[in-house]
Design a protein around this motif. Structure first.
Motif, PDB file in Angstrom:
ATOM      1  N   MET A 179      35.131 -12.788   1.169  1.00  0.00           N
ATOM      2  CA  MET A 179      36.076 -12.973   0.065  1.00  0.00           C
ATOM      3  C   MET A 179      36.739 -11.635  -0.278  1.00  0.00           C
ATOM      4  SD  MET A 179      35.298 -14.307  -3.767  1.00  0.00           S
ATOM      5  CE  MET A 179      34.582 -15.894  -3.310  1.00  0.00           C
ATOM      6  N   THR A 180      38.032 -11.666  -0.403  1.00  0.00           N
ATOM      7  CA  THR A 180      38.706 -10.414  -0.784  1.00  0.00           C
ATOM      8  C   THR A 180      38.552 -10.194  -2.277  1.00  0.00           C
ATOM      9  OG1 THR A 180      40.559 -11.792  -0.188  1.00  0.00           O
ATOM     10  CG2 THR A 180      40.576  -9.534   0.644  1.00  0.00           C
ATOM     11  N   GLU A 181      38.204  -8.981  -2.593  1.00  0.00           N
ATOM     12  CA  GLU A 181      38.062  -8.657  -4.002  1.00  0.00           C
ATOM     13  C   GLU A 181      39.420  -8.395  -4.616  1.00  0.00           C
ATOM     14  OE1 GLU A 181      35.438  -5.459  -4.647  1.00  0.00           O
ATOM     15  OE2 GLU A 181      33.657  -6.708  -4.477  1.00  0.00           O
ATOM     16  N   THR A 182      39.599  -8.897  -5.811  1.00  0.00           N
ATOM     17  CA  THR A 182      40.829  -8.608  -6.525  1.00  0.00           C
ATOM     18  C   THR A 182      40.464  -7.812  -7.768  1.00  0.00           C
ATOM     19  OG1 THR A 182      40.604 -10.648  -7.750  1.00  0.00           O
ATOM     20  CG2 THR A 182      41.959 -10.717  -5.776  1.00  0.00           C
ATOM     21  N   ARG A 183      41.469  -7.181  -8.336  1.00  0.00           N
ATOM     22  CA  ARG A 183      41.254  -6.513  -9.619  1.00  0.00           C
ATOM     23  C   ARG A 183      41.587  -7.480 -10.737  1.00  0.00           C
ATOM     24  NH1 ARG A 183      40.578  -1.310 -10.766  1.00  0.00           N
ATOM     25  NH2 ARG A 183      41.801  -1.311 -12.675  1.00  0.00           N
ATOM     26  N   PHE A 184      40.854  -7.363 -11.813  1.00  0.00           N
ATOM     27  CA  PHE A 184      41.166  -8.160 -12.993  1.00  0.00           C
ATOM     28  C   PHE A 184      42.380  -7.533 -13.660  1.00  0.00           C
ATOM     29  CE2 PHE A 184      40.524  -8.887 -17.620  1.00  0.00           C
ATOM     30  CZ  PHE A 184      40.723 -10.261 -17.618  1.00  0.00           C
ATOM     31  N   ASP A 185      43.402  -8.355 -13.870  1.00  0.00           N
ATOM     32  CA  ASP A 185      44.638  -7.813 -14.452  1.00  0.00           C
ATOM     33  C   ASP A 185      44.829  -8.336 -15.874  1.00  0.00           C
ATOM     34  OD1 ASP A 185      47.110  -6.943 -15.160  1.00  0.00           O
ATOM     35  OD2 ASP A 185      48.142  -7.695 -13.370  1.00  0.00           O
ATOM     36  N   PRO A 186      44.413  -7.566 -16.858  1.00  0.00           N
ATOM     37  CA  PRO A 186      44.520  -8.055 -18.242  1.00  0.00           C
ATOM     38  C   PRO A 186      45.949  -8.300 -18.682  1.00  0.00           C
ATOM     39  CG  PRO A 186      43.569  -5.819 -18.188  1.00  0.00           C
ATOM     40  CD  PRO A 186      43.830  -6.229 -16.770  1.00  0.00           C
ATOM     41  N   SER A 187      46.899  -7.607 -18.076  1.00  0.00           N
ATOM     42  CA  SER A 187      48.274  -7.784 -18.542  1.00  0.00           C
ATOM     43  C   SER A 187      48.744  -9.209 -18.254  1.00  0.00           C
ATOM     44  CB  SER A 187      49.200  -6.758 -17.886  1.00  0.00           C
ATOM     45  OG  SER A 187      49.318  -7.028 -16.504  1.00  0.00           O
ATOM     46  N   LEU A 188      48.136  -9.865 -17.262  1.00  0.00           N
ATOM     47  CA  LEU A 188      48.449 -11.271 -17.015  1.00  0.00           C
ATOM     48  C   LEU A 188      47.444 -12.188 -17.697  1.00  0.00           C
ATOM     49  CD1 LEU A 188      49.299 -11.055 -13.201  1.00  0.00           C
ATOM     50  CD2 LEU A 188      50.897 -11.187 -15.126  1.00  0.00           C
ATOM     51  N   ALA A 189      46.158 -11.857 -17.538  1.00  0.00           N
ATOM     52  CA  ALA A 189      45.111 -12.770 -18.001  1.00  0.00           C
ATOM     53  C   ALA A 189      45.073 -12.885 -19.518  1.00  0.00           C
ATOM     54  CB  ALA A 189      43.749 -12.303 -17.487  1.00  0.00           C
ATOM     55  N   ASP A 190      45.224 -11.763 -20.237  1.00  0.00           N
ATOM     56  CA  ASP A 190      45.098 -11.802 -21.698  1.00  0.00           C
ATOM     57  C   ASP A 190      46.052 -12.839 -22.299  1.00  0.00           C
ATOM     58  OD1 ASP A 190      43.279  -9.825 -21.330  1.00  0.00           O
ATOM     59  OD2 ASP A 190      44.294  -8.301 -22.549  1.00  0.00           O
ATOM     60  N   GLY A 191      47.322 -12.724 -21.940  1.00  0.00           N
ATOM     61  CA  GLY A 191      48.321 -13.628 -22.491  1.00  0.00           C
ATOM     62  C   GLY A 191      48.084 -15.062 -22.053  1.00  0.00           C
ATOM     63  N   ARG A 192      47.704 -15.216 -20.775  1.00  0.00           N
ATOM     64  CA  ARG A 192      47.480 -16.572 -20.238  1.00  0.00           C
ATOM     65  C   ARG A 192      46.437 -17.308 -21.068  1.00  0.00           C
ATOM     66  NH1 ARG A 192      47.617 -15.873 -14.886  1.00  0.00           N
ATOM     67  NH2 ARG A 192      45.539 -14.998 -14.628  1.00  0.00           N
TER      68      ARG A 192
ATOM     69  N   LEU B 176      32.198  -6.168 -13.777  1.00  0.00           N
ATOM     70  CA  LEU B 176      31.783  -7.552 -14.011  1.00  0.00           C
ATOM     71  C   LEU B 176      32.655  -8.500 -13.194  1.00  0.00           C
ATOM     72  CD1 LEU B 176      31.054  -8.282 -17.779  1.00  0.00           C
ATOM     73  CD2 LEU B 176      29.489  -8.429 -15.857  1.00  0.00           C
ATOM     74  N   TRP B 177      33.933  -8.191 -13.141  1.00  0.00           N
ATOM     75  CA  TRP B 177      34.870  -9.053 -12.405  1.00  0.00           C
ATOM     76  C   TRP B 177      34.471  -9.139 -10.934  1.00  0.00           C
ATOM     77  CZ3 TRP B 177      37.908 -12.875 -12.783  1.00  0.00           C
ATOM     78  CH2 TRP B 177      38.933 -13.121 -11.872  1.00  0.00           C
ATOM     79  N   ARG B 178      34.114  -7.981 -10.369  1.00  0.00           N
ATOM     80  CA  ARG B 178      33.656  -7.978  -8.972  1.00  0.00           C
ATOM     81  C   ARG B 178      32.408  -8.823  -8.823  1.00  0.00           C
ATOM     82  NH1 ARG B 178      35.050  -2.542  -9.376  1.00  0.00           N
ATOM     83  NH2 ARG B 178      32.879  -1.940  -9.730  1.00  0.00           N
ATOM     84  N   LEU B 179      31.481  -8.666  -9.753  1.00  0.00           N
ATOM     85  CA  LEU B 179      30.224  -9.413  -9.687  1.00  0.00           C
ATOM     86  C   LEU B 179      30.485 -10.915  -9.830  1.00  0.00           C
ATOM     87  CD1 LEU B 179      27.139  -9.321  -9.535  1.00  0.00           C
ATOM     88  CD2 LEU B 179      27.090  -9.021 -12.016  1.00  0.00           C
ATOM     89  N   PHE B 180      31.382 -11.275 -10.732  1.00  0.00           N
ATOM     90  CA  PHE B 180      31.675 -12.694 -10.947  1.00  0.00           C
ATOM     91  C   PHE B 180      32.234 -13.351  -9.675  1.00  0.00           C
ATOM     92  CE2 PHE B 180      32.399 -12.050 -15.807  1.00  0.00           C
ATOM     93  CZ  PHE B 180      31.033 -12.056 -16.006  1.00  0.00           C
ATOM     94  N   GLN B 181      32.876 -12.555  -8.847  1.00  0.00           N
ATOM     95  CA  GLN B 181      33.446 -13.108  -7.612  1.00  0.00           C
ATOM     96  C   GLN B 181      32.411 -13.256  -6.511  1.00  0.00           C
ATOM     97  OE1 GLN B 181      37.683 -11.549  -6.833  1.00  0.00           O
ATOM     98  NE2 GLN B 181      36.754 -10.095  -8.252  1.00  0.00           N
ATOM     99  N   GLN B 182      31.191 -12.795  -6.789  1.00  0.00           N
ATOM    100  CA  GLN B 182      30.151 -12.884  -5.765  1.00  0.00           C
ATOM    101  C   GLN B 182      29.315 -14.147  -5.909  1.00  0.00           C
ATOM    102  OE1 GLN B 182      27.977  -9.173  -5.852  1.00  0.00           O
ATOM    103  NE2 GLN B 182      29.879  -8.010  -5.776  1.00  0.00           N
ATOM    104  N   PHE B 183      29.772 -15.068  -6.745  1.00  0.00           N
ATOM    105  CA  PHE B 183      29.108 -16.354  -6.870  1.00  0.00           C
ATOM    106  C   PHE B 183      29.157 -17.013  -5.494  1.00  0.00           C
ATOM    107  CE2 PHE B 183      28.474 -20.692  -8.176  1.00  0.00           C
ATOM    108  CZ  PHE B 183      27.622 -20.571  -9.261  1.00  0.00           C
ATOM    109  N   ASP B 184      27.977 -17.351  -4.937  1.00  0.00           N
ATOM    110  CA  ASP B 184      27.895 -17.732  -3.526  1.00  0.00           C
ATOM    111  C   ASP B 184      27.221 -19.095  -3.397  1.00  0.00           C
ATOM    112  OD1 ASP B 184      27.495 -17.996  -0.862  1.00  0.00           O
ATOM    113  OD2 ASP B 184      26.418 -16.095  -0.600  1.00  0.00           O
ATOM    114  N   LEU B 185      28.066 -20.127  -3.148  1.00  0.00           N
ATOM    115  CA  LEU B 185      27.537 -21.491  -3.101  1.00  0.00           C
ATOM    116  C   LEU B 185      26.590 -21.706  -1.930  1.00  0.00           C
ATOM    117  CD1 LEU B 185      30.632 -23.611  -4.147  1.00  0.00           C
ATOM    118  CD2 LEU B 185      28.468 -23.346  -5.371  1.00  0.00           C
ATOM    119  N   SER B 186      26.690 -20.853  -0.905  1.00  0.00           N
ATOM    120  CA  SER B 186      25.830 -21.051   0.267  1.00  0.00           C
ATOM    121  C   SER B 186      24.474 -20.375   0.092  1.00  0.00           C
ATOM    122  CB  SER B 186      26.532 -20.497   1.513  1.00  0.00           C
ATOM    123  OG  SER B 186      26.698 -19.095   1.349  1.00  0.00           O
TER     124      SER B 186
END
Length: 835
Positions: free
Chosen positions: A1-14, A665-675
């Motif tokens: 999985m490619t890691e992304t950065r959490f972008d508050p400038s988009l997420a906060d308003g959303r 935390l954002w990186r860790l949250f993306q490591q949720f692994d269903l397998s």
RNA sequence: GCGGGUGUGGCGGAAUGGUAGACGCCGGGGACUUAAAAUCCCCUGAGCUUUGCUCGUGCGGGUUCGAGUCCCGCCACCCGCACCA
């Protein structure tokens, strides 16, 4: 999985829009869930939200979101304490109408608050300067008026003789008016008062019920109400008059060597035909009205020549007019006992009056000379005729009994609390709904004429109250006779606005201030959060107002705030140039170990860490920080490190650290692994423990501890290998962090494929069986000092622990063959060997 | 003047009378990189004769097997004092 950065400038308003559209935080008073009213002290709309607001509202927000997760229907409203002097100052300085200025500020600040993602029910928003709000306030004032809780009398104000205007204490700088620079005088005006003293006993006793208030606030209120018992009696004066005095120390009556009366005492006034008396009374008018000023002023007296006859000895004692005696407390006159009261001591020393000892450590020390200060403490009564040998307490009772038998005095209770003066000679406040009729005196404005609205066309170019000077506003007719009459031009103290706003949040019908049935659903406020600076006045007034409403039958709530929390200030290092002028944090930078000015490289001294203030320029603007790091990083900073009741030092390093943690935390949250498969019992245990601990910490408002728990679980989860337990830990972290970092949590929750909003999700459940550790670390002490630690099964027997301790090589070395006299074993904790 | 509070590493702080310094920040060292950023790992109270020992929670006493915590007496700083909100 490619890691992304959490972008508050988009997420906060959303997510802010998502909550808004779903009405996530709109309180439903018809809900059958248990209700919880979470309230932070509403802001004065000064122009910009500052970090202190952010800290205050973040704490309330975490509580509100947490309570919602625990299944409560939460009321978490916001509004504006919008009347006050700054709006008038802006009007004078910037030629803008106070209302225009205020509503513009409200709009700007609301936008700021929304940008931080607070879980607020904006449908209940109001400003206290809305005619709708202050109209209902006028109705409540009239209710109190009709119930006999309002009266009028004259009272002193700070008067600026040049600007011809009343000054607030804040506007008196070193005894001078802040604009004119003129020496301030005390001046008497007719003013309206609320009878808070009628509730003194009630307010005092009620404190005992407020278990979830800080002890210090209850103590401060108790001292402020100031119940004292003592003796009220009259001296016979040489001019034939009687002088009633009140004393809390009747036991020291034989030590009295003078009487002192207030400058505005009727007896002083009656002597004012003497020009010297009049001149002294005039002298006492100098200076302001604050307690600190009065009590630190040099003690001045004027011997009236009148004498008072001592009730026991018959001795004639001089009667002074004194500037330290207050007409507002007791009878406005005191007996002076210099030996055992410091103020009297200083006064007697200055005017060479006798200083007698009537309390001593022991009877044998009856003749011990007095030192260079009064002895206000406990002891045995001496040199006092029939009181000799008695304790202070017994002597008090004895003198009171004698006075009551002799009919010349009686034991009374006196309160330090004074009635609440609510008149203000200002425009930007709630008009007092009274009409002064030439025939009928003060008459209430008829209810159907409420609200009495403020006029819009006002003039701030000349000093004084614009309502007074307005060409037409005050001219009206008497509601009884219909003849021309004048409106009251004073407005209400802004503390009146904040004494019932929580009721209006709970319920806001059009035709009444509130609806008792709705009040019953939400009140009392479960958690009230604000600054310690409100520990006395605002909180006491709000308690009084609520009780007054209850007494006149408005509802059945007595105490408005179930639990109170007073948070600390946000502070920042200060920066000063060599000439002492201040620089703001963004005008300086670090140059090696030193600070320099960015502009010209001038050396800068980094000074003390103090409350953020414009005058010291050590202010950081929340908007700029949010723009750079996002709302969640700022919220996290506000909750981290410092205990919430203490000051929080803002730092650039600190906010950067918070910004990094959001990404971590954002990186860790993306490591949720269903397998992932398998159990990681140690990690699972930590997650279950964290669920319990974070909940406990939030409920105790120990946000800094909750934050530390989340850090710990984050660290442990990062280190763990993929497993079902690790997935559990990750989703647990999302939920535990969601009240604090709601935007990040929503983003991660959605990305992990969960339906709905995490704001609507429940708090995670823990498995009690998973909380218990199998093994514990036991400390081994010898002579109270740590020598070794051992690991033992939880619940191991005392004998086993003792044996294990004695088997330790380090312990044996420390013992060095000494005889063991005693071994103290605290199960699961420690073994202490005493030699 | 009166009332209330606070004091623990370089910093913010943690610690039902029971392993002082959890957790975070700063700092130091290393890995990765052409380099930087980001990230990761290790160290980080002071001192010493360094398998370890001594000292250490504002200062001075006390209680206790054991004190940051309880008691007594100080010191320093902060907040409030009735018209700032």
């Amino acid at each position: 999985m490619t890691e992304t950065r959490f972008d508050p400038s988009l997420a906060d308003g959303r997510w802010q829009r998502a909550w808004d559209e779903a009405g996530t935080f709109t309180a439903d008073s018809d809900s059958d869930k248990p209700k919880s009213f979470i309230l932070e002290m509403f802001p004065y709309p000064s122009g910009r939200i500052h970090m202190g607001h952010v800290r205050n509202y973040t704490m309330g927000d975490v509580l509100a979101r947490y309570k919602k997760m625990r299944g409560f229907e939460v009321l978490h409203p916001m509004g504006w304490d919008a009347f006050g002097m700054p709006a008038e100052n802006a009007a004078m300085e910037k030629k803008v109408h106070p209302g225009e200025w205020t509503y513009a500020n409200i709009e700007a600040m609301k936008k700021q608050l929304q940008g931080i993602g607070f879980a607020l029910d904006w449908t209940r928003e109001f400003a206290t300067c809305d005619p709708d709000y202050y109209g209902h306030e006028q109705a409540l004032f009239l209710d109190m008026y009709e119930a006999g809780l309002v009266y009028r009398r004259s009272s002193e104000v700070n008067w600026d003789p040049v600007d011809m205007t009343v000054l607030a204490n804040e506007q008196v700088i070193d005894g001078k008016g802040w604009r004119s620079g003129a020496e301030v005088e005390k001046r008497k005006l007719d003013q309206w008062f609320l009878k808070i003293t009628d509730f003194a006993e009630d307010l005092l006793e009620g404190l005992g019920e407020l278990k979830d208030w800080p002890d210090k606030v209850r103590l401060m209120q108790e001292n402020w109400i100031g119940k004292s018992s003592g003796l009220e009696f009259s001296f016979d004066l040489s001019n034939g008059e009687k002088l009633p005095v009140y004393t809390t120390r009747p036991d020291t009556i034989f030590g009295a060597s003078f009487c002192a009366i207030a400058a505005d005492h009727p007896i002083a006034q009656s002597l004012a035909s003497d020009t010297k008396v009049a001149a002294f009374i005039e002298e006492c008018k100098k200076g302001g009205t604050t307690a600190a000023e009065l009590e630190t002023a040099e003690k001045l007296g004027f011997n009236t020549g009148v004498t008072a006859k001592h009730p026991f000895t018959g001795e004639a004692m001089p009667v002074f007019i004194a500037n330290f005696v207050l007409m507002d407390y007791g009878t406005g006159a005191v007996m002076g006992v210099p030996g055992h009261d410091q103020r009297d001591f200083e006064f007697a020393t200055k005017y060479e009056l006798p200083i007698a000892r009537v309390v001593a450590k022991d009877v044998s020390e009856a003749d011990a000379p007095m030192g260079d200060e009064a002895e206000p403490g406990d002891g045995v009564i001496v040199n006092s005729d029939f009181l000799d040998g008695l304790s202070v307490e017994d002597a008090k009772a004895d003198v009171i009994a004698k006075a009551e038998e002799g009919g010349w005095g009686e034991g009374t209770t006196v309160w330090r609390l004074r009635d609440w003066g609510i008149s203000r000679q200002r425009y930007w406040g709630t008009p007092i709904p009274i009409i002064h009729s030439p025939d009928h005196g003060p008459v209430p404005v008829p209810r159907d004429q409420l609200p009495v609205k403020l006029p819009e066309d006002i003039d701030f170019d000349t000093p004084g109250n614009p309502l007074e000077r307005h060409p037409t506003w005050k001219h009206t007719t008497c509601p009884i006779s219909g003849k021309p009459a004048l409106r009251e031009t004073d407005t209400l103290d802004t503390f009146v606005n904040s004494s019932w706003y929580f009721l209006r949040f709970a319920s806001q019908p059009d035709n009444a201030p509130f609806d008792p049935q709705e009040i019953a659903k939400w009140m009392p406020v479960r958690h009230y959060i604000g600054g310690i600076e409100h520990a006395i006045l605002h909180l006491l007034y709000a308690r009084f107002w609520t009780r007054a409403m209850e007494r006149i039958g408005k509802f059945e709530v007595k105490e408005p705030f179930d639990a109170l929390f007073t948070q600390g200030m946000v502070t920042h290092e200060t920066y000063a140039l060599g000439d002492g002028s201040w620089l703001s944090p963004n005008e300086v930078r670090k140059n090696g170990a030193d600070w320099i000015a960015i502009e010209d490289g001038a050396p800068v001294t980094a000074g003390r860490v103090v409350k953020m203030s414009k005058s010291k320029k050590n202010v950081v603007d929340p908007d700029a920080i949010i723009a750079e790091y996002g709302a969640d990083a700022v919220r996290w900073f506000m909750l981290s490190d410092s205990p919430p009741e203490r000051d929080l030092p803002w730092s650039q390093d600190g906010i950067e650290g918070c910004g990094r943690f959001v990404q971590r935390l954002w990186r860790l949250f993306q490591q949720f692994d269903l397998s992932a498969i398998g159990e990681d019992k140690a990690l699972a245990r930590k997650a279950h423990q964290a669920i319990v601990a974070v909940a406990e910490d939030i409920e105790a408002l120990g946000f800094n501890k909750a934050v530390a728990r989340i850090y710990e679980l984050t660290g442990a989860t990062e280190k763990a290998a993929p497993s079902e337990s690790r997935n559990f830990a990750i989703s647990t972290l999302m939920q535990l962090a969601s009240p604090m970092m709601p935007h990040l949590a929503e983003e991660a929750w959605a990305k992990a494929g969960n339906a709905g909003l995490i704001a609507d999700a429940a708090w995670p459940t823990h498995d009690p069986a998973m909380l218990v550790e199998d093994e514990v670390t036991i400390a081994i002490q010898h002579k109270g000092k740590l020598r070794d630690t051992i690991t033992a099964p939880k619940g191991a027997a005392k004998e086993d622990l003792e044996a294990l301790a004695l088997a330790s090589e380090k312990v044996q070395r420390s013992l060095d063959g000494a005889e063991v006299r005693k071994v103290i074993v605290v199960p699961d904790r420690l073994v202490n060997i005493v030699t």
